[in-house]
Design an enzyme around this catalytic site. Sequence first.
Site, PDB file in Angstrom:
ATOM      1  N   HIS A 117     -26.067 -65.656  40.122  1.00 43.65           N
ATOM      2  CA  HIS A 117     -24.864 -66.058  40.845  1.00 43.65           C
ATOM      3  C   HIS A 117     -25.181 -66.867  42.089  1.00 43.65           C
ATOM      4  CE1 HIS A 117     -22.925 -63.156  38.180  1.00 43.65           C
ATOM      5  NE2 HIS A 117     -21.947 -64.037  38.263  1.00 43.65           N
ATOM      6  N   ARG A 128     -13.668 -66.978  41.312  1.00 44.91           N
ATOM      7  CA  ARG A 128     -14.466 -65.737  41.298  1.00 44.91           C
ATOM      8  C   ARG A 128     -14.098 -64.925  42.539  1.00 44.91           C
ATOM      9  NH1 ARG A 128     -18.589 -69.410  38.851  1.00 44.91           N
ATOM     10  NH2 ARG A 128     -19.505 -68.323  37.072  1.00 44.91           N
ATOM     11  N   ARG A 173      -9.748 -64.596  38.695  1.00 44.74           N
ATOM     12  CA  ARG A 173     -10.437 -63.538  37.958  1.00 44.74           C
ATOM     13  C   ARG A 173     -10.493 -62.298  38.848  1.00 44.74           C
ATOM     14  NH1 ARG A 173     -16.506 -64.234  36.028  1.00 44.74           N
ATOM     15  NH2 ARG A 173     -16.993 -63.910  38.212  1.00 44.74           N
ATOM     16  N   GLU A 224     -17.058 -62.453  27.192  1.00 40.51           N
ATOM     17  CA  GLU A 224     -18.438 -62.590  27.669  1.00 40.51           C
ATOM     18  C   GLU A 224     -19.338 -61.460  27.185  1.00 40.51           C
ATOM     19  OE1 GLU A 224     -18.497 -62.741  31.963  1.00 40.51           O
ATOM     20  OE2 GLU A 224     -16.969 -61.200  32.151  1.00 40.51           O
ATOM     21  N   ASN A 243     -22.303 -67.514  30.493  1.00 40.32           N
ATOM     22  CA  ASN A 243     -23.478 -67.014  31.233  1.00 40.32           C
ATOM     23  C   ASN A 243     -23.799 -65.590  30.789  1.00 40.32           C
ATOM     24  OD1 ASN A 243     -23.003 -69.384  32.625  1.00 40.32           O
ATOM     25  ND2 ASN A 243     -21.929 -68.368  34.298  1.00 40.32           N
ATOM     26  N   ASP A 244     -22.767 -64.740  30.800  1.00 39.53           N
ATOM     27  CA  ASP A 244     -22.989 -63.367  30.368  1.00 39.53           C
ATOM     28  C   ASP A 244     -23.066 -63.269  28.852  1.00 39.53           C
ATOM     29  OD1 ASP A 244     -23.343 -61.693  32.609  1.00 39.53           O
ATOM     30  OD2 ASP A 244     -21.259 -62.014  33.163  1.00 39.53           O
ATOM     31  N   ARG A 292     -30.214 -62.294  32.764  1.00 38.23           N
ATOM     32  CA  ARG A 292     -30.038 -63.614  33.374  1.00 38.23           C
ATOM     33  C   ARG A 292     -30.637 -63.683  34.773  1.00 38.23           C
ATOM     34  NH1 ARG A 292     -23.445 -63.801  34.514  1.00 38.23           N
ATOM     35  NH2 ARG A 292     -23.876 -65.492  35.944  1.00 38.23           N
ATOM     36  N   CYS A 311     -15.670 -71.204  30.675  1.00 44.70           N
ATOM     37  CA  CYS A 311     -15.823 -71.273  32.131  1.00 44.70           C
ATOM     38  C   CYS A 311     -17.253 -70.966  32.572  1.00 44.70           C
ATOM     39  CB  CYS A 311     -14.847 -70.333  32.833  1.00 44.70           C
ATOM     40  SG  CYS A 311     -15.173 -68.598  32.495  1.00 44.70           S
TER      41      CYS A 311
HETATM   42  C1  PEP Z   1     -19.910 -66.053  32.803  1.00 42.36           C
HETATM   43  O1  PEP Z   1     -20.430 -64.939  32.624  1.00 42.36           O
HETATM   44  O2  PEP Z   1     -20.126 -67.035  32.095  1.00 42.36           O
HETATM   45  C2  PEP Z   1     -18.964 -66.254  33.927  1.00 42.36           C
HETATM   46  C3  PEP Z   1     -18.240 -67.341  34.036  1.00 42.36           C
HETATM   47  O3  PEP Z   1     -18.918 -65.293  34.876  1.00 42.36           O
HETATM   48  P1  PEP Z   1     -20.077 -65.038  35.947  1.00 42.36           P
HETATM   49  O4  PEP Z   1     -21.070 -66.161  35.863  1.00 42.36           O
HETATM   50  O5  PEP Z   1     -19.426 -64.977  37.269  1.00 42.36           O
HETATM   51  O6  PEP Z   1     -20.642 -63.740  35.501  1.00 42.36           O
HETATM   52 MG    MG Z   2     -19.674 -63.222  33.668  1.00 39.61          MG
END
Ligand code: PEP
Ligand code: MG
Length: 547
Positions: free
Chosen positions: A188, A293, A329, A427, A450-451, A461, A498
């Site tokens: 993050h 976020r 979110r 996710e 991402n998740d 990650r 996203c």
């Molecule tokens: C994701 O997981 O892709 C996402 C957009 O949320 P974050 O990166 O804040 O976990």
């Molecule tokens: Mg996420």
Amino acid sequence: MQTADGNSILKGVAIGPLRIFKRTEAEIAALSTLTPAEEAARFHAARVTAMEQIQTLYDKALGEVGAADAAILVIHQMMLEDEDYLEAVRRIMEEHGGTAEYAVSAAGREFAAAFAAVEDEYMRARSADVRDVSRRMVNILTNRSDASMQDSRPAILATDDLTPSEMVRLDKSKLLGIITRHGSSSSHTAILARTMNIPALVGVDFDESWDGKMAALDGYAGRLYVDPTEELLTAMEEKLQADRRHMSRLRELMGKSNATLDGREIRVCANIGSVEDVELALRNDAQGIGLFRSEFIYLESEDYPAEERQLSIYRRVVEAMAGKRVVIRTLDIGADKQTAYFGLEGEENPALGYRAIRICLTRPEIFKTQLRAILRASAFGPVSILFPMIISREEVREAKALLAACRADLKREGVPTGELEIGVMIETPAAVMLAEELAEEADFFSIGTNDLTQYTLALDRQNPSLDRFYDPRHPAVLRMIRHTLEAGHRHGCRVCICGELGSDQTMTETFIRMGIDELSVSPSAILPLRKLIRGLDLSRPQENTGD
Ligand code: PEP
Ligand code: MG
């Protein structure tokens, strides 16, 4: 000239002095060369200074955020007057013959641990206050400023690591670039740097003797130059100018549509983490905020942000977007996004742990404060709510039931609210597999790649040594995206991406052909995507399917 390489987070250039920040805890001297009476006098002088500093902060906060939020500073003052705390500091100084800062730090740890262990939620949250007060005292006793990460000159900040909560507290106007020794490119902190358009490198083995030296950070090559030669500096300045020229050419696309040559339109929105980022979204002509976020509001705060404070932030974002949709979110805290006042316990596997909707559903009093603020913000423009880390239909139903209860309360209180679209983040592999059922509960899906990559590939990650294996374009992830899109569309659910993969230009054509409705990306990625989309012709066969 010296160089060091790292993984680039953002293609960009930064030129300026290097400011190396070292964490301070280890520097506190345990043994004193002064007499116990002299150390006690140092402690009391520091206590007076701390009380004055807190009073100044209180007066300022009173004007800015009101008495309720400023009250936390009164608690900080009370701690410095607490007899038990003073006694603990005295005892540690006597037992160890140590410095006042050593005793303050040790007493702070003792008290913070005691608060963190109690049942009562309010008292547990005081653990963060104890740590804050201790840090202030140690800083005074060791002559360090509170904002010791930065000084008054703009600089490239170099540090071992940087947590998301430290990152959001930095003064962006003095931040030219970021270098970290540790940290992964999908963390993050990295995402925040991209959102704020700050060139950054992770995994850089910098030398502490470089502190204060002139440096150039080349985010295209993933390289840091220290004491650059004239020639190198000129080349970097040219890159910087080329970047600016490229950006001003892209600005010619402001106000234009995101339509392919054969007429297929998709929405391109911005991901933001703070009200300040809205300006970046507007400057890059975002069609809306596709992901706010909201947890960064919690990370910036010293205590749970009150309903009024959250409302004022959401309202400012909604009003600034002037009729364009804002997707908020709900709190996605936990894992790498930690803040002390939540009193979250250390976990063996934080990414698989107590985070996001799991915290919200087990601590509904925190969740309801946020839901009320979001509902109230929806009276000022189009707002959608998005639930993170969903793994079951029941979770969505429970969250919706709490939302309905908050709406009913507000109605009874005569407080206006607007319409609110419901979104589910896809996710986790569980959410993908349940996409049909989840689509019946939601107006839209937002795929968090991402998740989704982390959980599908069983790859942390946060772990920089896994960077080479972390592949959001893995066929398993792409098939999950396709499955989600098809299931969502069957039930009339719009589908957005996203996660960071949404700005990967090698995937844009594939996603559009799959039928994606929206991409939400960091603000600086919007216009480059628009340029790309406007050059695509879907009536011709795709050269590389990407799947
Ligand atoms: C994701 O997981 O892709 C996402 C957009 O949320 P974050 O990166 O804040 O976990
Ligand atoms: Mg996420």
